[in-house]
Scaffold this motif. Structure first.
Motif, PDB file in Angstrom:
ATOM      1  N   ALA A  34      49.678  51.962  35.038  1.00 45.87           N
ATOM      2  CA  ALA A  34      48.324  51.698  35.486  1.00 45.87           C
ATOM      3  C   ALA A  34      48.076  52.432  36.793  1.00 45.87           C
ATOM      4  CB  ALA A  34      48.109  50.196  35.675  1.00 45.87           C
ATOM      5  N   ILE A  60      36.933  56.890  34.228  1.00 48.42           N
ATOM      6  CA  ILE A  60      37.179  55.726  33.374  1.00 48.42           C
ATOM      7  C   ILE A  60      38.170  56.082  32.270  1.00 48.42           C
ATOM      8  CG2 ILE A  60      36.114  54.209  31.639  1.00 48.42           C
ATOM      9  CD1 ILE A  60      33.580  54.244  33.438  1.00 48.42           C
ATOM     10  N   ASP A  61      37.939  57.221  31.619  1.00 52.25           N
ATOM     11  CA  ASP A  61      38.821  57.645  30.523  1.00 52.25           C
ATOM     12  C   ASP A  61      40.251  57.865  31.004  1.00 52.25           C
ATOM     13  OD1 ASP A  61      36.632  57.528  28.846  1.00 52.25           O
ATOM     14  OD2 ASP A  61      36.278  59.705  28.870  1.00 52.25           O
ATOM     15  N   CYS A  63      41.710  56.569  33.682  1.00 47.79           N
ATOM     16  CA  CYS A  63      42.278  55.279  34.077  1.00 47.79           C
ATOM     17  C   CYS A  63      42.715  54.501  32.834  1.00 47.79           C
ATOM     18  CB  CYS A  63      41.241  54.503  34.877  1.00 47.79           C
ATOM     19  SG  CYS A  63      41.889  53.145  35.824  1.00 47.79           S
ATOM     20  N   ASN A  64      41.915  54.516  31.789  1.00 48.33           N
ATOM     21  CA  ASN A  64      42.266  53.849  30.543  1.00 48.33           C
ATOM     22  C   ASN A  64      43.469  54.511  29.883  1.00 48.33           C
ATOM     23  OD1 ASN A  64      41.644  53.984  27.299  1.00 48.33           O
ATOM     24  ND2 ASN A  64      41.399  51.948  28.182  1.00 48.33           N
ATOM     25  N   HIS A  65      43.523  55.816  29.926  1.00 48.46           N
ATOM     26  CA  HIS A  65      44.628  56.569  29.311  1.00 48.46           C
ATOM     27  C   HIS A  65      45.974  56.235  29.958  1.00 48.46           C
ATOM     28  CE1 HIS A  65      46.644  59.830  27.247  1.00 48.46           C
ATOM     29  NE2 HIS A  65      47.105  60.257  28.400  1.00 48.46           N
ATOM     30  N   GLY A  68      45.149  51.509  32.314  1.00 48.22           N
ATOM     31  CA  GLY A  68      44.176  50.664  32.997  1.00 48.22           C
ATOM     32  C   GLY A  68      44.321  50.745  34.499  1.00 48.22           C
ATOM     33  N   LEU A  85      32.497  51.691  29.140  1.00 47.51           N
ATOM     34  CA  LEU A  85      33.651  51.033  29.749  1.00 47.51           C
ATOM     35  C   LEU A  85      34.736  50.859  28.699  1.00 47.51           C
ATOM     36  CD1 LEU A  85      31.909  48.324  31.928  1.00 47.51           C
ATOM     37  CD2 LEU A  85      32.830  50.528  32.637  1.00 47.51           C
ATOM     38  N   LYS A  86      35.970  50.778  29.147  1.00 48.07           N
ATOM     39  CA  LYS A  86      37.102  50.647  28.230  1.00 48.07           C
ATOM     40  C   LYS A  86      37.979  49.487  28.675  1.00 48.07           C
ATOM     41  CE  LYS A  86      36.772  55.272  26.694  1.00 48.07           C
ATOM     42  NZ  LYS A  86      37.413  56.462  26.268  1.00 48.07           N
ATOM     43  N   ASP A  87      38.946  49.149  27.823  1.00 47.92           N
ATOM     44  CA  ASP A  87      39.845  48.029  28.104  1.00 47.92           C
ATOM     45  C   ASP A  87      40.667  48.256  29.368  1.00 47.92           C
ATOM     46  OD1 ASP A  87      39.034  46.722  25.832  1.00 47.92           O
ATOM     47  OD2 ASP A  87      40.685  47.475  24.597  1.00 47.92           O
ATOM     48  N   HIS A  88      40.942  47.165  30.069  1.00 49.14           N
ATOM     49  CA  HIS A  88      41.833  47.141  31.232  1.00 49.14           C
ATOM     50  C   HIS A  88      41.306  47.977  32.404  1.00 49.14           C
ATOM     51  CE1 HIS A  88      44.505  45.185  28.477  1.00 49.14           C
ATOM     52  NE2 HIS A  88      44.502  46.244  27.691  1.00 49.14           N
ATOM     53  N   ILE A  89      39.981  48.090  32.512  1.00 52.24           N
ATOM     54  CA  ILE A  89      39.367  48.855  33.599  1.00 52.24           C
ATOM     55  C   ILE A  89      38.558  47.897  34.458  1.00 52.24           C
ATOM     56  CG2 ILE A  89      37.694  50.679  34.161  1.00 52.24           C
ATOM     57  CD1 ILE A  89      40.184  51.733  32.813  1.00 52.24           C
TER      58      ILE A  89
END
Length: 93
Positions: A34, A60-61, A63-65, A68, A85-89
């Motif tokens: 993370a 965002i992408d 950070c998600n990659h 998170g 928005l994506k998971d764990h962000i």
């Protein structure tokens, strides 16, 4: 007979230590990847007039990659269109 009984608690203790160690490694490894992402490092400008949608989405992408983390917006006015928005962000404003 006494030695066999004395070794059993030691074996159980070793198994417990091994299990706890594996659990700690697993849980800590999930947060190792993370990472926080500052939107200005992806080209965003907080001047209130520059459209920053693409730079914010890239942050965002990324950070998600990496598993998170926080997408950080420093002081300023960041103009943006629609972002996904994506998971764990977490957006840190």
């Amino acid at each position: 007979m006494f030695m066999a009984c004395a070794r059993k608690p030691i074996r159980i203790m070793h198994q417990l230590v091994r299990s706890v160690t594996c659990a700690v490694i697993f849980l800590s490894s999930s947060s190792v990847f993370a990472a926080d992402a500052d939107v200005t490092k992806y080209g965003a400008v907080g001047d209130g007039t520059t459209l920053n949608t693409e730079a914010i989405q890239k942050a965002i992408d990324q950070c998600n990659h990496t598993g998170g983390g926080k997408v950080i917006f420093p002081a300023g006015k960041f103009l943006s269109g629609t972002i996904a928005l994506k998971d764990h962000i977490t957006l840190y404003l």
